[in-house]
Design a protein around this motif. Structure first.
Motif, short mmCIF file in Angstrom:
data_model
loop_
_atom_site.label_atom_id
_atom_site.label_comp_id
_atom_site.label_asym_id
_atom_site.label_seq_id
_atom_site.Cartn_x
_atom_site.Cartn_y
_atom_site.Cartn_z
N LEU A 120 -62.07 76.99 -31.39
CA LEU A 120 -61.05 76.72 -32.40
C LEU A 120 -59.98 75.80 -31.82
CD1 LEU A 120 -59.48 79.34 -34.78
CD2 LEU A 120 -58.11 77.53 -33.76
N VAL A 121 -59.81 74.62 -32.42
CA VAL A 121 -58.82 73.68 -31.90
C VAL A 121 -57.74 73.32 -32.93
CG1 VAL A 121 -60.21 72.65 -30.07
CG2 VAL A 121 -60.40 71.77 -32.42
N GLN A 122 -58.06 73.51 -34.22
CA GLN A 122 -57.09 73.13 -35.25
C GLN A 122 -56.84 74.28 -36.22
OE1 GLN A 122 -55.97 70.73 -34.14
NE2 GLN A 122 -57.21 68.89 -33.98
N MET A 123 -55.62 74.35 -36.72
CA MET A 123 -55.30 75.28 -37.80
C MET A 123 -54.22 74.64 -38.63
SD MET A 123 -52.14 76.80 -37.66
CE MET A 123 -52.42 78.26 -38.60
N ALA A 124 -54.44 74.55 -39.93
CA ALA A 124 -53.47 73.89 -40.80
C ALA A 124 -53.29 74.70 -42.08
CB ALA A 124 -53.96 72.48 -41.14
N PRO A 125 -52.05 75.16 -42.31
CA PRO A 125 -51.78 75.84 -43.59
C PRO A 125 -52.08 74.88 -44.74
CG PRO A 125 -49.95 76.13 -42.05
CD PRO A 125 -50.87 75.11 -41.45
N ASN D 20 -56.36 59.34 -38.30
CA ASN D 20 -55.17 59.31 -39.17
C ASN D 20 -54.52 60.69 -39.16
OD1 ASN D 20 -56.23 56.86 -39.79
ND2 ASN D 20 -56.38 57.20 -42.00
N ILE D 21 -53.25 60.74 -38.87
CA ILE D 21 -52.59 62.03 -38.68
C ILE D 21 -51.33 62.12 -39.53
CG2 ILE D 21 -51.56 63.57 -36.96
CD1 ILE D 21 -53.28 62.17 -34.86
N ASP D 22 -51.26 63.11 -40.41
CA ASP D 22 -50.09 63.23 -41.27
C ASP D 22 -49.42 64.60 -41.19
OD1 ASP D 22 -51.69 64.97 -42.66
OD2 ASP D 22 -51.61 63.91 -44.56
N ASP D 23 -49.83 65.40 -40.21
CA ASP D 23 -49.24 66.75 -40.15
C ASP D 23 -48.90 67.16 -38.71
OD1 ASP D 23 -51.78 67.07 -39.16
OD2 ASP D 23 -52.25 68.86 -40.33
N MET D 24 -48.53 66.16 -37.89
CA MET D 24 -48.26 66.45 -36.49
C MET D 24 -46.82 66.11 -36.13
SD MET D 24 -50.25 64.93 -33.14
CE MET D 24 -49.06 63.61 -32.80
N ASN D 25 -46.25 66.90 -35.26
CA ASN D 25 -44.94 66.63 -34.69
C ASN D 25 -44.98 65.32 -33.90
OD1 ASN D 25 -42.63 66.64 -33.11
ND2 ASN D 25 -42.72 68.82 -32.65
#
Lengths: 156, 156, 156, 156, 156, 156
Positions: A120-125, D20-25
């Motif tokens: 498991l590397v990602q988790m996104a609400p 493409n990344i839209d949910d990262m700090n």
């Protein structure tokens, strides 16, 4: 937990389709994006660029399966103002994904998780669900995200 | 040397005029820029922004003396698609400037220099002249700049 | 908890100092940023813009107290290539801040928190500390952040 | 002069890897860049883009040899928040490079030069060295660059 | 109507040539663009990017036929500061184009139209002509465009 | 025609409120924008910037009446991750606006027009209505815009 079925895989039959546009009403971008997704695009994004004569333009980018090229072209030529487009062949590596439910103070909420080589590397609400909770319960959206992430962490 | 006459000074009667535009043909930007300069703008620049509904827009910025506001508004309302504009009061600090001539292998070329509190702090080859030399003599533009800068350094 | 002493307040004696730059080596930006901070800038940031003749330029922005204007000008005129700058008056509203320590699996780590009208509204793990943990323990940086946020949430 | 050994060449076994990344700090970008370089990336850069629902995102780009793909994927999936990435095959044309030493008023400094078909076309002062001189001797960084470039020009 | 001769077609022998540049005077971009077009580039555009050490750089992009690669490299290496470039293979789909004349209150003006599978999908007033009319007749450029588009619509 | 009632005017009691954000999930931007509009913002827009340590950040901008400052601050501090914000005083010049109905092949559609000193200078088809027609009648959005603009031109 509610496990999904997609396996981690690489798809070598993808295209990145691009068009540079410097003479179009930018109001239309969201409509075009929606239409491309409706016709099978895997992703659509726009890049601010500087074109001939120093004009501020937009580069439309569509990530799509090779077999859907004609459908993308139909949308791009009918909805944008471009007289041409280009594409390059690409490979897409996609993680195995599943949707997991966590129990929060506002009830069950969904988390999208991703696995790379079984780990498991990602988790996104899920944005839409969190936004709905924030609106319904009048709490900051960031607080909803924090709660979901924290509950997920406790459960794993 | 050919000394100019402008003194270093601060002008407190300036405005920054701005308009956010999300429904205009970007082809028109250079024409609008030219027209604003022709009507007395001190500077004109465009900033890529993200507007309502995630639209990629452009913010027009005009730096101008307060007394020229009406002239700027006339251009902005007739040439762009905006229904409103805003402005903030600003102060401009401008260095003393002069034009200096340096002798290069291609003949005399102009350098714009700037003084802060009497001290030379800036030197900039004139773009138009350097571009002309590069075209006429078929040499790289960067080589022309290098030569001008080097000759200026020797002379001072 | 380790409470800090800064009170929420608004400072009306601030300036936003700006310079549009289209003829400078972009390598120098980080050096200039560092120097402005060293001379008392509260914040420094750069905005990609489109300047005269369609040139891709950078707008330097410095947020600073009015009393530090001359120091900023000294850096800007000596280190950048600009022949002028402008500034507008601004007010800064700053939250009450404190540093809180949370205990993680890698030892104590710092969180910066912010209060608006006495209510905790912000919490931010200290980047430098988290980065150090990620490097030392060979764990993903996002995992360190997740742990710090989760532990903070438990403690409050 | 201190001649290096690299020859001008074209490498056809390269990949451009993108996510493409839209949910990262965004605080994490420099850490991720460093880690990708440490694992063998030839270049890493980020492009501001506009994603689905008008979200301001960032496109991570990694230029890397095909044989290092798995190492890049390991970093990207563990350190960013993306659920997928894509790559296209690319060829890299690299100039012959060497490091040359020039003598300045502050001692010897390094210049990186590049040759295209045996002809010197590029010369770049080493940023880190120039920055160090500017800090140690309290001179403007641009003055250090000017001196290095001028001395190099005299010597060639 | 004045029909042109180009047929809709796809050209699979194209390259996208790219160079990331973080140490060049941005004043030179328009000159470089012009030179690349003069040497046979099909399109040239610049993308603002963030490079190593957080530097704001520019990515030069050139769309060109494979057979013109060497000519592009000659310009890029002699006129920019890059020590390398990369390219990917691309296909270009170009619409059939023709130039149509419409009669306006200011005389005949040209419209460039595009056909996709025999169907008219694009129409674009010629910028240079419209700009000239706006300057000569002292009317807003957008009014000229509006008139040309309206007259074209009536005629078709 | 359906004339509206707003008069052209300038409002000198406006603020531009800004916050630089480099540690927030960009997914939240549309939610924050919506919330600021709901609380009385006149405009909300985001600018890609480069912050301390070369981080790609976003500058939130809110144009709002001075009397609504506290409401904006409440949203910004509770929904974003910023520890501070700044504002500058601004004047807004707004054109007289009215909504006009034009009859198209798909029925009546609305155009927003703007007057500067009594002269019609702007006309903008209503995006939402045009989008709905494009979806319902399966026609390109740009064709709907073209029809609306053309019919408006005929009627005036």
């Amino acid at each position: 937990m509610d496990f999904g079925h997609r396996e981690e895989h690489t798809d070598d039959q993808m295209l990145i389709v691009q068009a540079n546009i410097d003479d179009m009403n930018p109001e239309w971008t969201s409509f075009i994006t929606d239409k491309l997704f409706a016709e099978g695009a895997n992703d659509v994004y726009w890049i601010p660029i500087i074109m001939k004569k120093g004009r501020p333009g937009l580069m439309l980018n569509v990530l799509v399966e090779e077999t859907r090229l004609a459908a993308m072209e139909a949308v791009i030529f009918s909805e944008t103002t471009t007289l041409g487009l280009r594409y390059v062949h690409a490979s897409c590596h996609r993680l195995a994904r599943e949707f997991v439910t966590v129990l929060t103070r506002w009830g069950p909420l969904t988390v999208k998780v991703g696995y790379h080589q079984g780990k498991l590397v990602q988790m996104a609400p899920e944005f839409k669900e969190c936004e709905q909770i924030a609106l319904t319960h009048q709490v900051p959206l960031k607080q909803v995200y924090e709660e979901v992430r924290s509950k997920f962490k406790e459960a794993t």
